[in-house]
Scaffold this motif. Sequence first.
Motif, PDB file in Angstrom:
ATOM      1  N   ARG A  80       0.830  -1.214   0.000  1.00  0.00           N
ATOM      2  CA  ARG A  80       0.000   0.000   0.000  1.00  0.00           C
ATOM      3  C   ARG A  80       0.860   1.258   0.000  1.00  0.00           C
ATOM      4  O   ARG A  80       0.578   2.223  -0.717  1.00  0.00           O
ATOM      5  CB  ARG A  80      -0.926   0.005   1.216  1.00  0.00           C
ATOM      6  N   LEU A  81       1.905   1.236   0.823  1.00  0.00           N
ATOM      7  CA  LEU A  81       2.805   2.385   0.859  1.00  0.00           C
ATOM      8  C   LEU A  81       3.534   2.554  -0.472  1.00  0.00           C
ATOM      9  O   LEU A  81       3.768   3.682  -0.922  1.00  0.00           O
ATOM     10  CB  LEU A  81       3.817   2.228   1.999  1.00  0.00           C
ATOM     11  N   THR A  82       3.868   1.461  -1.104  1.00  0.00           N
ATOM     12  CA  THR A  82       4.556   1.518  -2.396  1.00  0.00           C
ATOM     13  C   THR A  82       3.671   2.144  -3.462  1.00  0.00           C
ATOM     14  O   THR A  82       4.135   2.966  -4.261  1.00  0.00           O
ATOM     15  CB  THR A  82       5.025   0.112  -2.819  1.00  0.00           C
ATOM     16  N   ARG A  83       2.392   1.764  -3.483  1.00  0.00           N
ATOM     17  CA  ARG A  83       1.474   2.360  -4.456  1.00  0.00           C
ATOM     18  C   ARG A  83       1.395   3.872  -4.270  1.00  0.00           C
ATOM     19  O   ARG A  83       1.414   4.639  -5.245  1.00  0.00           O
ATOM     20  CB  ARG A  83       0.092   1.720  -4.361  1.00  0.00           C
ATOM     21  N   ARG A  84       1.313   4.308  -3.040  1.00  0.00           N
ATOM     22  CA  ARG A  84       1.236   5.742  -2.767  1.00  0.00           C
ATOM     23  C   ARG A  84       2.535   6.431  -3.170  1.00  0.00           C
ATOM     24  O   ARG A  84       2.525   7.461  -3.819  1.00  0.00           O
ATOM     25  CB  ARG A  84       0.943   6.001  -1.290  1.00  0.00           C
ATOM     26  N   SER A  85       3.664   5.873  -2.761  1.00  0.00           N
ATOM     27  CA  SER A  85       4.934   6.523  -3.102  1.00  0.00           C
ATOM     28  C   SER A  85       5.197   6.487  -4.606  1.00  0.00           C
ATOM     29  O   SER A  85       5.802   7.414  -5.147  1.00  0.00           O
ATOM     30  CB  SER A  85       6.096   5.911  -2.317  1.00  0.00           C
ATOM     31  N   ASP A  86       4.736   5.449  -5.303  1.00  0.00           N
ATOM     32  CA  ASP A  86       4.853   5.415  -6.769  1.00  0.00           C
ATOM     33  C   ASP A  86       4.164   6.635  -7.380  1.00  0.00           C
ATOM     34  O   ASP A  86       4.701   7.277  -8.278  1.00  0.00           O
ATOM     35  CB  ASP A  86       4.224   4.145  -7.361  1.00  0.00           C
ATOM     36  N   ALA A  87       2.967   6.936  -6.879  1.00  0.00           N
ATOM     37  CA  ALA A  87       2.208   8.075  -7.403  1.00  0.00           C
ATOM     38  C   ALA A  87       2.932   9.386  -7.130  1.00  0.00           C
ATOM     39  O   ALA A  87       3.048  10.243  -8.011  1.00  0.00           O
ATOM     40  CB  ALA A  87       0.809   8.099  -6.794  1.00  0.00           C
ATOM     41  N   VAL A  88       3.448   9.545  -5.927  1.00  0.00           N
ATOM     42  CA  VAL A  88       4.149  10.778  -5.576  1.00  0.00           C
ATOM     43  C   VAL A  88       5.444  10.903  -6.379  1.00  0.00           C
ATOM     44  O   VAL A  88       5.758  11.966  -6.910  1.00  0.00           O
ATOM     45  CB  VAL A  88       4.433  10.833  -4.056  1.00  0.00           C
ATOM     46  N   LEU A  89       6.189   9.822  -6.495  1.00  0.00           N
ATOM     47  CA  LEU A  89       7.452   9.856  -7.235  1.00  0.00           C
ATOM     48  C   LEU A  89       7.237  10.101  -8.725  1.00  0.00           C
ATOM     49  O   LEU A  89       8.114  10.633  -9.406  1.00  0.00           O
ATOM     50  CB  LEU A  89       8.250   8.574  -7.001  1.00  0.00           C
ATOM     51  N   ALA A  90       6.078   9.717  -9.228  1.00  0.00           N
ATOM     52  CA  ALA A  90       5.751   9.962 -10.634  1.00  0.00           C
ATOM     53  C   ALA A  90       5.266  11.399 -10.859  1.00  0.00           C
ATOM     54  O   ALA A  90       4.912  11.772 -11.965  1.00  0.00           O
ATOM     55  CB  ALA A  90       4.694   8.967 -11.111  1.00  0.00           C
ATOM     56  N   GLY A  91       5.245  12.179  -9.802  1.00  0.00           N
ATOM     57  CA  GLY A  91       4.844  13.578  -9.925  1.00  0.00           C
ATOM     58  C   GLY A  91       3.386  13.836  -9.642  1.00  0.00           C
ATOM     59  O   GLY A  91       2.924  14.965  -9.728  1.00  0.00           O
ATOM     60  N   GLY A  92       2.654  12.804  -9.289  1.00  0.00           N
ATOM     61  CA  GLY A  92       1.232  12.951  -9.011  1.00  0.00           C
ATOM     62  C   GLY A  92       0.973  13.300  -7.563  1.00  0.00           C
ATOM     63  O   GLY A  92       1.874  13.436  -6.750  1.00  0.00           O
ATOM     64  N   GLU A  93      -0.271  13.439  -7.270  1.00  0.00           N
ATOM     65  CA  GLU A  93      -0.718  13.701  -5.908  1.00  0.00           C
ATOM     66  C   GLU A  93      -1.294  12.411  -5.341  1.00  0.00           C
ATOM     67  O   GLU A  93      -1.899  11.626  -6.056  1.00  0.00           O
ATOM     68  CB  GLU A  93      -1.784  14.796  -5.892  1.00  0.00           C
ATOM     69  N   ALA A  94      -1.101  12.224  -4.081  1.00  0.00           N
ATOM     70  CA  ALA A  94      -1.682  11.061  -3.407  1.00  0.00           C
ATOM     71  C   ALA A  94      -2.176  11.515  -2.045  1.00  0.00           C
ATOM     72  O   ALA A  94      -1.523  12.325  -1.391  1.00  0.00           O
ATOM     73  CB  ALA A  94      -0.658   9.952  -3.270  1.00  0.00           C
ATOM     74  N   PRO A  95      -3.319  11.015  -1.626  1.00  0.00           N
ATOM     75  CA  PRO A  95      -3.823  11.409  -0.303  1.00  0.00           C
ATOM     76  C   PRO A  95      -2.893  10.911   0.799  1.00  0.00           C
ATOM     77  O   PRO A  95      -2.136   9.966   0.608  1.00  0.00           O
ATOM     78  CB  PRO A  95      -5.185  10.720  -0.225  1.00  0.00           C
ATOM     79  N   ARG A  96      -2.941  11.570   1.937  1.00  0.00           N
ATOM     80  CA  ARG A  96      -2.151  11.126   3.097  1.00  0.00           C
ATOM     81  C   ARG A  96      -2.492   9.672   3.380  1.00  0.00           C
ATOM     82  O   ARG A  96      -3.628   9.246   3.237  1.00  0.00           O
ATOM     83  CB  ARG A  96      -2.461  11.961   4.332  1.00  0.00           C
ATOM     84  N   SER A  97      -1.503   8.948   3.784  1.00  0.00           N
ATOM     85  CA  SER A  97      -1.678   7.516   3.996  1.00  0.00           C
ATOM     86  C   SER A  97      -1.686   7.181   5.478  1.00  0.00           C
ATOM     87  O   SER A  97      -0.847   7.670   6.230  1.00  0.00           O
ATOM     88  CB  SER A  97      -0.527   6.779   3.314  1.00  0.00           C
ATOM     89  N   ARG A  98      -2.621   6.338   5.854  1.00  0.00           N
ATOM     90  CA  ARG A  98      -2.619   5.827   7.223  1.00  0.00           C
ATOM     91  C   ARG A  98      -1.753   4.580   7.317  1.00  0.00           C
ATOM     92  O   ARG A  98      -1.539   4.042   8.378  1.00  0.00           O
ATOM     93  CB  ARG A  98      -4.042   5.522   7.676  1.00  0.00           C
ATOM     94  N   GLY A  99      -1.273   4.138   6.155  1.00  0.00           N
ATOM     95  CA  GLY A  99      -0.394   2.971   6.124  1.00  0.00           C
ATOM     96  C   GLY A  99       0.852   3.171   6.949  1.00  0.00           C
ATOM     97  O   GLY A  99       1.361   2.228   7.553  1.00  0.00           O
ATOM     98  N   HIS A 100       1.336   4.411   7.006  1.00  0.00           N
ATOM     99  CA  HIS A 100       2.525   4.669   7.821  1.00  0.00           C
ATOM    100  C   HIS A 100       2.248   4.390   9.298  1.00  0.00           C
ATOM    101  O   HIS A 100       3.117   3.895  10.009  1.00  0.00           O
ATOM    102  CB  HIS A 100       3.013   6.107   7.633  1.00  0.00           C
ATOM    103  N   LEU A 101       1.053   4.728   9.734  1.00  0.00           N
ATOM    104  CA  LEU A 101       0.706   4.462  11.138  1.00  0.00           C
ATOM    105  C   LEU A 101       0.687   2.961  11.409  1.00  0.00           C
ATOM    106  O   LEU A 101       1.152   2.500  12.458  1.00  0.00           O
ATOM    107  CB  LEU A 101      -0.653   5.081  11.478  1.00  0.00           C
ATOM    108  N   GLY A 102       0.157   2.188  10.458  1.00  0.00           N
ATOM    109  CA  GLY A 102       0.172   0.732  10.592  1.00  0.00           C
ATOM    110  C   GLY A 102       1.581   0.184  10.614  1.00  0.00           C
ATOM    111  O   GLY A 102       1.914  -0.714  11.405  1.00  0.00           O
ATOM    112  N   TYR A 103       2.436   0.735   9.751  1.00  0.00           N
ATOM    113  CA  TYR A 103       3.826   0.293   9.702  1.00  0.00           C
ATOM    114  C   TYR A 103       4.524   0.597  11.028  1.00  0.00           C
ATOM    115  O   TYR A 103       5.218  -0.261  11.580  1.00  0.00           O
ATOM    116  CB  TYR A 103       4.559   0.980   8.536  1.00  0.00           C
ATOM    117  N   VAL A 104       4.320   1.804  11.547  1.00  0.00           N
ATOM    118  CA  VAL A 104       4.942   2.198  12.815  1.00  0.00           C
ATOM    119  C   VAL A 104       4.412   1.326  13.960  1.00  0.00           C
ATOM    120  O   VAL A 104       5.181   0.890  14.827  1.00  0.00           O
ATOM    121  CB  VAL A 104       4.723   3.694  13.107  1.00  0.00           C
ATOM    122  N   ALA A 105       3.118   1.059  13.970  1.00  0.00           N
ATOM    123  CA  ALA A 105       2.554   0.194  15.019  1.00  0.00           C
ATOM    124  C   ALA A 105       3.201  -1.189  14.977  1.00  0.00           C
ATOM    125  O   ALA A 105       3.557  -1.749  16.021  1.00  0.00           O
ATOM    126  CB  ALA A 105       1.038   0.082  14.850  1.00  0.00           C
TER     127      ALA A 105
END
Length: 141
Positions: free
Chosen positions: A97-122
């Motif tokens: 899930r985090l990869t999909r979001r970062s792919d979009a950002v790295l491609a120059g697009g916009e992506a909504p804030r991810s709660r996946g980071h909170l899951g990863y940190v937990a």
Amino acid sequence: MPAGPAVAVAVTFVWLGMVLAISFLEAPLKFRAPDVTVRIGLGIGRLVFRALNTVEVVLALALVVVAALGAPPATAVVAGAVAIVALLAQLGVVRPRLTRRSDAVLAGGEAPRSRGHLGYVALEIVKVAALVVTGVALFTT
């Protein structure tokens, strides 16, 4: 302490140290560095976490092998299994899930804030606690 348990203790605490250093020091600090944009930070983070996760898998496998060859205490086995399950959940559920979001950002697009980071940190917190218990249980036997 015989070689097998000593190796298990070393593997456990090396793994713990790597997670603490990368996840709780490097990751949050890189975004505070001057001129580091979200895009640059994500690119660096992907490389660093891919390397960390690869090493974590190797260390987890080493722990399993050492445990299979010896007779570690039940507490260490259960706690080690919790750490491994947390790692597998990160790799199989959260990271994609985090990869999909970062792919979009790295491609120059916009992506909504991810709660996946909170899951990863937990899961990182669970993994850290489990590794501490594993290492202490192995060390005190």
